[in-house]
Scaffold this motif. Structure first.
Motif, PDB file in Angstrom:
ATOM      1  N   MET A 196       0.825  -1.211   0.000  1.00  0.00           N
ATOM      2  CA  MET A 196       0.000   0.000   0.000  1.00  0.00           C
ATOM      3  C   MET A 196       0.857   1.258   0.000  1.00  0.00           C
ATOM      4  O   MET A 196       0.619   2.187  -0.777  1.00  0.00           O
ATOM      5  CB  MET A 196      -0.954  -0.019   1.195  1.00  0.00           C
ATOM      6  N   SER A 197       1.859   1.294   0.849  1.00  0.00           N
ATOM      7  CA  SER A 197       2.722   2.460   0.932  1.00  0.00           C
ATOM      8  C   SER A 197       3.480   2.681  -0.378  1.00  0.00           C
ATOM      9  O   SER A 197       3.558   3.804  -0.885  1.00  0.00           O
ATOM     10  CB  SER A 197       3.704   2.283   2.098  1.00  0.00           C
ATOM     11  N   ALA A 198       4.028   1.617  -0.919  1.00  0.00           N
ATOM     12  CA  ALA A 198       4.771   1.734  -2.183  1.00  0.00           C
ATOM     13  C   ALA A 198       3.848   2.150  -3.327  1.00  0.00           C
ATOM     14  O   ALA A 198       4.217   2.984  -4.151  1.00  0.00           O
ATOM     15  CB  ALA A 198       5.450   0.408  -2.517  1.00  0.00           C
ATOM     16  N   GLY A 199       2.659   1.579  -3.368  1.00  0.00           N
ATOM     17  CA  GLY A 199       1.714   1.921  -4.434  1.00  0.00           C
ATOM     18  C   GLY A 199       1.321   3.387  -4.395  1.00  0.00           C
ATOM     19  O   GLY A 199       1.295   4.074  -5.427  1.00  0.00           O
ATOM     20  N   ILE A 200       1.015   3.877  -3.202  1.00  0.00           N
ATOM     21  CA  ILE A 200       0.638   5.284  -3.062  1.00  0.00           C
ATOM     22  C   ILE A 200       1.813   6.187  -3.431  1.00  0.00           C
ATOM     23  O   ILE A 200       1.663   7.153  -4.177  1.00  0.00           O
ATOM     24  CB  ILE A 200       0.140   5.565  -1.630  1.00  0.00           C
ATOM     25  N   ALA A 201       2.984   5.857  -2.917  1.00  0.00           N
ATOM     26  CA  ALA A 201       4.161   6.673  -3.203  1.00  0.00           C
ATOM     27  C   ALA A 201       4.528   6.624  -4.681  1.00  0.00           C
ATOM     28  O   ALA A 201       4.827   7.662  -5.282  1.00  0.00           O
ATOM     29  CB  ALA A 201       5.335   6.214  -2.347  1.00  0.00           C
ATOM     30  N   GLY A 202       4.499   5.442  -5.264  1.00  0.00           N
ATOM     31  CA  GLY A 202       4.820   5.314  -6.686  1.00  0.00           C
ATOM     32  C   GLY A 202       3.874   6.106  -7.560  1.00  0.00           C
ATOM     33  O   GLY A 202       4.277   6.745  -8.537  1.00  0.00           O
ATOM     34  N   SER A 203       2.615   6.097  -7.197  1.00  0.00           N
ATOM     35  CA  SER A 203       1.616   6.865  -7.931  1.00  0.00           C
ATOM     36  C   SER A 203       1.857   8.361  -7.778  1.00  0.00           C
ATOM     37  O   SER A 203       1.787   9.119  -8.745  1.00  0.00           O
ATOM     38  CB  SER A 203       0.219   6.500  -7.414  1.00  0.00           C
ATOM     39  N   ALA A 204       2.172   8.779  -6.566  1.00  0.00           N
ATOM     40  CA  ALA A 204       2.388  10.206  -6.308  1.00  0.00           C
ATOM     41  C   ALA A 204       3.636  10.742  -7.002  1.00  0.00           C
ATOM     42  O   ALA A 204       3.670  11.902  -7.407  1.00  0.00           O
ATOM     43  CB  ALA A 204       2.513  10.451  -4.803  1.00  0.00           C
ATOM     44  N   LEU A 205       4.645   9.888  -7.151  1.00  0.00           N
ATOM     45  CA  LEU A 205       5.917  10.349  -7.718  1.00  0.00           C
ATOM     46  C   LEU A 205       6.010  10.158  -9.225  1.00  0.00           C
ATOM     47  O   LEU A 205       6.939  10.666  -9.852  1.00  0.00           O
ATOM     48  CB  LEU A 205       7.072   9.640  -7.025  1.00  0.00           C
ATOM     49  N   ALA A 206       5.043   9.464  -9.814  1.00  0.00           N
ATOM     50  CA  ALA A 206       5.043   9.245 -11.265  1.00  0.00           C
ATOM     51  C   ALA A 206       4.569  10.510 -11.984  1.00  0.00           C
ATOM     52  O   ALA A 206       3.804  11.296 -11.428  1.00  0.00           O
ATOM     53  CB  ALA A 206       4.125   8.077 -11.615  1.00  0.00           C
ATOM     54  N   PRO A 207       5.015  10.680 -13.216  1.00  0.00           N
ATOM     55  CA  PRO A 207       4.513  11.822 -13.992  1.00  0.00           C
ATOM     56  C   PRO A 207       2.995  11.737 -14.170  1.00  0.00           C
ATOM     57  O   PRO A 207       2.424  10.639 -14.200  1.00  0.00           O
ATOM     58  CB  PRO A 207       5.215  11.668 -15.348  1.00  0.00           C
ATOM     59  N   ARG A 208       2.350  12.873 -14.280  1.00  0.00           N
ATOM     60  CA  ARG A 208       0.896  12.906 -14.476  1.00  0.00           C
ATOM     61  C   ARG A 208       0.513  12.034 -15.664  1.00  0.00           C
ATOM     62  O   ARG A 208       1.176  12.033 -16.687  1.00  0.00           O
ATOM     63  CB  ARG A 208       0.416  14.327 -14.748  1.00  0.00           C
ATOM     64  N   GLY A 209      -0.542  11.262 -15.458  1.00  0.00           N
ATOM     65  CA  GLY A 209      -1.020  10.359 -16.492  1.00  0.00           C
ATOM     66  C   GLY A 209      -0.356   8.990 -16.461  1.00  0.00           C
ATOM     67  O   GLY A 209      -0.769   8.089 -17.167  1.00  0.00           O
ATOM     68  N   GLU A 264       0.376   7.454 -13.345  1.00  0.00           N
ATOM     69  CA  GLU A 264       0.298   7.082 -11.940  1.00  0.00           C
ATOM     70  C   GLU A 264       0.157   5.573 -11.737  1.00  0.00           C
ATOM     71  O   GLU A 264       0.773   5.006 -10.836  1.00  0.00           O
ATOM     72  CB  GLU A 264      -0.863   7.811 -11.251  1.00  0.00           C
ATOM     73  N   LYS A 265      -0.649   4.916 -12.573  1.00  0.00           N
ATOM     74  CA  LYS A 265      -0.821   3.462 -12.417  1.00  0.00           C
ATOM     75  C   LYS A 265       0.489   2.727 -12.685  1.00  0.00           C
ATOM     76  O   LYS A 265       0.830   1.782 -11.981  1.00  0.00           O
ATOM     77  CB  LYS A 265      -1.925   2.942 -13.344  1.00  0.00           C
ATOM     78  N   LEU A 266       1.212   3.161 -13.678  1.00  0.00           N
ATOM     79  CA  LEU A 266       2.509   2.553 -13.975  1.00  0.00           C
ATOM     80  C   LEU A 266       3.475   2.787 -12.806  1.00  0.00           C
ATOM     81  O   LEU A 266       4.184   1.869 -12.385  1.00  0.00           O
ATOM     82  CB  LEU A 266       3.092   3.125 -15.266  1.00  0.00           C
TER      83      LEU A 266
END
Length: 136
Positions: free
Chosen positions: A63-76, A78-80
């Motif tokens: 959960m923590s990694a998923g949220i952080a990965g989504s937040a730090l990914a470029p817009r559009g 986030e799922k990747l």
């Protein structure tokens, strides 16, 4: 909890992440994320602390990694970003546990934990700083 704590710290420093985390705009969640990160650092030193590969530990990591990965990914993307973060976090739980057990046998639980924490906090801070650079 390190990813969430690092992102909460960035938000407290008025830095925006590329992806949007509405909850971390609320002070309760900013300070809560920091508190959870600090709590994990202390809790990890306890002899009764469970391995990070138990079900609840892995679930929290996912959960923590998923949220952080989504937040730090470029817009559009986030799922990747979330998928890549989770795909990294789970195997790293097993690899770092193995390394930690070896280090504990040689230098003890507290010393090995402090060294591991210093490395993880520094890496987390560097990743978040890189992702939010120039954002206000």
């Amino acid at each position: 909890m390190t990813p969430m704590a690092a992102i909460a710290g960035a938000r407290l420093a008025h830095r925006d992440t590329p992806g949007r985390l509405v909850l971390l705009d609320h002070p309760l969640f900013k300070f809560g994320g920091l508190a959870m990160g600090v709590g994990e650092l202390f809790g990890d030193k306890m002899k009764s602390a469970p391995d990070r590969t138990v079900l609840l530990g892995l679930l929290a990591r996912v959960m923590s990694a998923g949220i952080a990965g989504s937040a730090l990914a470029p817009r559009g993307r986030e799922k990747l970003g979330a998928g890549l973060a989770v795909a990294t976090a789970v195997p790293m739980a097993y690899l770092t546990l193995s390394g930690r057990k070896k280090a504990m046998a040689e230098i003890g639980q507290t010393k090995s934990g402090l060294i591991e924490d210093a490395l993880i906090v520094a890496a987390g801070a560097a990743v978040v700083a890189w992702a939010v650079r120039g954002r206000r």
